[in-house]
Design a protein around this motif. Structure first.
Motif, PDB file in Angstrom:
ATOM      1  N   TYR A  81      -4.824 -20.796 -98.680  1.00 23.46           N
ATOM      2  CA  TYR A  81      -4.883 -19.197 -98.557  1.00 23.46           C
ATOM      3  C   TYR A  81      -5.862 -19.770-100.283  1.00 23.46           C
ATOM      4  O   TYR A  81      -4.783 -21.002-100.774  1.00 23.46           O
ATOM      5  N   GLU A  85      -6.367 -15.023-104.146  1.00 16.85           N
ATOM      6  CA  GLU A  85      -6.474 -13.552-103.310  1.00 16.85           C
ATOM      7  C   GLU A  85      -5.214 -12.515-103.608  1.00 16.85           C
ATOM      8  O   GLU A  85      -4.402 -13.158-103.883  1.00 16.85           O
ATOM      9  N   GLN A  92      -7.929 -14.291 -95.742  1.00 11.51           N
ATOM     10  CA  GLN A  92      -9.767 -13.225 -95.516  1.00 11.51           C
ATOM     11  C   GLN A  92     -10.537 -14.779 -94.505  1.00 11.51           C
ATOM     12  O   GLN A  92     -11.048 -14.564 -93.993  1.00 11.51           O
ATOM     13  N   SER A  93     -11.019 -15.910 -95.841  1.00  8.46           N
ATOM     14  CA  SER A  93     -12.000 -15.955 -95.754  1.00  8.46           C
ATOM     15  C   SER A  93     -11.850 -17.468 -94.504  1.00  8.46           C
ATOM     16  O   SER A  93     -12.974 -17.837 -93.938  1.00  8.46           O
ATOM     17  N   VAL A 100     -18.088 -19.985 -90.634  1.00  9.25           N
ATOM     18  CA  VAL A 100     -18.126 -20.203 -92.146  1.00  9.25           C
ATOM     19  C   VAL A 100     -19.152 -21.007 -92.246  1.00  9.25           C
ATOM     20  O   VAL A 100     -19.424 -22.160 -91.378  1.00  9.25           O
ATOM     21  N   TYR A 102     -20.321 -23.908 -95.064  1.00  5.75           N
ATOM     22  CA  TYR A 102     -19.377 -24.911 -96.456  1.00  5.75           C
ATOM     23  C   TYR A 102     -20.875 -26.712 -96.451  1.00  5.75           C
ATOM     24  O   TYR A 102     -21.845 -26.427 -96.011  1.00  5.75           O
ATOM     25  N   TYR A 122      -9.422 -24.709 -98.155  1.00  7.43           N
ATOM     26  CA  TYR A 122      -9.588 -23.352 -98.168  1.00  7.43           C
ATOM     27  C   TYR A 122     -10.687 -22.943 -98.921  1.00  7.43           C
ATOM     28  O   TYR A 122     -11.311 -22.156 -98.893  1.00  7.43           O
ATOM     29  N   ASP A 123     -10.312 -23.578 -99.957  1.00  7.40           N
ATOM     30  CA  ASP A 123     -10.977 -22.898-101.566  1.00  7.40           C
ATOM     31  C   ASP A 123     -12.732 -24.111-101.319  1.00  7.40           C
ATOM     32  O   ASP A 123     -13.160 -23.230-102.119  1.00  7.40           O
ATOM     33  N   ARG A 126     -17.558 -21.549 -98.374  1.00  5.38           N
ATOM     34  CA  ARG A 126     -18.229 -20.558 -99.364  1.00  5.38           C
ATOM     35  C   ARG A 126     -18.885 -19.541 -98.568  1.00  5.38           C
ATOM     36  O   ARG A 126     -19.048 -17.770 -99.731  1.00  5.38           O
ATOM     37  N   MET A 127     -18.998 -18.704 -97.784  1.00  5.85           N
ATOM     38  CA  MET A 127     -18.552 -17.983 -96.967  1.00  5.85           C
ATOM     39  C   MET A 127     -18.568 -17.299 -95.751  1.00  5.85           C
ATOM     40  O   MET A 127     -17.984 -18.822 -95.104  1.00  5.85           O
ATOM     41  N   GLN A 128     -18.155 -15.971 -94.909  1.00  8.40           N
ATOM     42  CA  GLN A 128     -18.020 -16.023 -93.947  1.00  8.40           C
ATOM     43  C   GLN A 128     -19.696 -15.539 -93.214  1.00  8.40           C
ATOM     44  O   GLN A 128     -20.265 -14.617 -94.179  1.00  8.40           O
TER      45      GLN A 128
END
Length: 136
Positions: A81, A85, A92-93, A100, A102, A122-123, A126-128
């Motif tokens: 996480y 957040e 949630q990402s 996802v 990356y 995790y960080d 880039r997007m779901q």
């Protein structure tokens, strides 16, 4: 040398449900623990048959293993996480079994039960996306 076996790549690329195909190919992960902030992704392999009906050869399918930028979240570490957040959105990402996107340079390729996977912090997600074929 390819990370994933040709048979697993073909199984995933021939499936009408790539999510289920990746989960089946990887197998039972219940005894595996991902550490720290890492997320384990199953590498998305595009369908072997294009929208125009062209069958992509296995050699071309293998390129998704190296160049694909979409993965299916299979497991997350306990720290997966981000500090920014809030408590309600934490992690949630990288929700289980979501697609996802990356950057390849941020991920570490591995093979799990003959299936192409990647570990990614995790960080670095880039997007779901709802459909893995949206991105290549």
């Amino acid at each position: 040398m390819p990370v994933a076996s040709a048979s697993k790549i073909e199984q995933i690329s021939q499936s009408s449900d790539p999510r289920a195909a990746i989960i089946k190919a990887v197998g039972d992960l219940s005894g595996a623990k991902v550490t720290a902030d890492l997320v384990l992704l199953g590498t998305y392999i595009r369908n072997e048959k294009t929208a125009g009906g062209i069958i992509r050869p296995t050699e071309v399918l293998k390129e998704d293993e190296y160049q694909g930028k979409v993965g299916l979240v299979l497991k997350t570490g306990p720290l997966a996480y981000a500090d920014w957040e809030d408590d309600d959105a934490r992690g949630q990402s990288a929700e289980l079994h979501t697609w996802v996107v990356y950057a390849i340079k941020d991920a570490w390729p591995v093979q799990i039960n003959g299936t192409a996977c990647r570990f990614i912090p995790y960080d670095k997600i880039r997007m779901q996306i709802p459909d893995p074929s949206m991105v290549f």
